[in-house]
Motif scaffolding. Structure first.
Motif, PDB file in Angstrom:
ATOM      1  N   ALA A  54       5.993  12.073 -27.569  1.00 38.60           N
ATOM      2  CA  ALA A  54       4.603  12.160 -28.012  1.00 38.60           C
ATOM      3  C   ALA A  54       3.785  12.839 -26.929  1.00 38.60           C
ATOM      4  O   ALA A  54       3.973  12.561 -25.736  1.00 38.60           O
ATOM      5  CB  ALA A  54       4.044  10.768 -28.303  1.00 38.60           C
TER       6      ALA A  54
ATOM      7  N   TYR B  39       3.721  14.824 -32.141  1.00 40.90           N
ATOM      8  CA  TYR B  39       4.954  14.042 -32.069  1.00 40.90           C
ATOM      9  C   TYR B  39       6.178  14.894 -32.387  1.00 40.90           C
ATOM     10  O   TYR B  39       6.128  15.733 -33.289  1.00 40.90           O
ATOM     11  CB  TYR B  39       4.912  12.883 -33.074  1.00 40.90           C
ATOM     12  CG  TYR B  39       3.793  11.918 -32.848  1.00 40.90           C
ATOM     13  CD1 TYR B  39       3.936  10.855 -31.953  1.00 40.90           C
ATOM     14  CD2 TYR B  39       2.578  12.058 -33.517  1.00 40.90           C
ATOM     15  CE1 TYR B  39       2.897   9.963 -31.731  1.00 40.90           C
ATOM     16  CE2 TYR B  39       1.534  11.165 -33.310  1.00 40.90           C
ATOM     17  CZ  TYR B  39       1.697  10.123 -32.419  1.00 40.90           C
ATOM     18  OH  TYR B  39       0.663   9.245 -32.200  1.00 40.90           O
TER      19      TYR B  39
ATOM     20  N   VAL C  57      10.935   9.016 -33.757  1.00 35.36           N
ATOM     21  CA  VAL C  57      10.056   9.595 -32.734  1.00 35.36           C
ATOM     22  C   VAL C  57      10.812   9.746 -31.427  1.00 35.36           C
ATOM     23  O   VAL C  57      11.342   8.784 -30.874  1.00 35.36           O
ATOM     24  CB  VAL C  57       8.787   8.746 -32.526  1.00 35.36           C
ATOM     25  CG1 VAL C  57       7.933   9.329 -31.400  1.00 35.36           C
ATOM     26  CG2 VAL C  57       7.981   8.650 -33.809  1.00 35.36           C
TER      27      VAL C  57
END
Length: 134
Positions: free
Chosen positions: A56, A42, A53
């Motif tokens: 990913a 991530y 975030v």
């Protein structure tokens, strides 16, 4: 590859493990996670308290790892400008994040681009990503 090591852990594929590796300077962090079924890498921007975030990358499905019964070594390295991170498993590069270009690369090329604006051209691996660390 001129990098500095931000994290190193022993990995037993399929056993839960989370490895956080913040850059020495700035707001960027990367994290590797094996949740028992899959391995993911991530990219996080810690300036965003709501959802840091940014991207990913799928690294593996546990069931598909042929040597999963053997311990491995996970290392995370950062470029000296603190804007690019590489995930190494047994010293083999599996994924790269370039925070400046907002691009992630991984050997599986999965998942498709998200709605975050990162990796709009996909996550396909490109050996040129390693040249980011030259």
């Amino acid at each position: 590859m001129p990098i500095y090591l931000a994290a190193e852990e022993t990995l037993n594929v399929g056993q839960a493990l989370a490895v956080d590796a913040p850059a020495q300077k700035g707001f960027f962090t990367v994290a590797f996670e094996d949740d028992g079924d899959t391995g993911y890498f991530y990219a996080l921007d810690m300036r965003d308290d709501d959802n840091p975030v940014r991207d990913a990358l799928h690294i593996y499905d546990v069931a598909s790892v042929s040597d999963r019964t053997k311990p491995s070594t996970v290392k995370v390295g950062w470029s000296t400008d603190h804007t690019k991170a590489v995930l190494l498993i047994n010293d083999y590069p599996h994924a790269v994040f370039d925070f400046q270009a907002e691009q992630g690369y991984c050997r599986t090329g999965f998942p498709p681009p998200a709605s975050t604006g990162w990796s709009v051209s996909g996550h396909d691996w490109d050996d040129a990503a390693l040249e980011l660390f030259a």
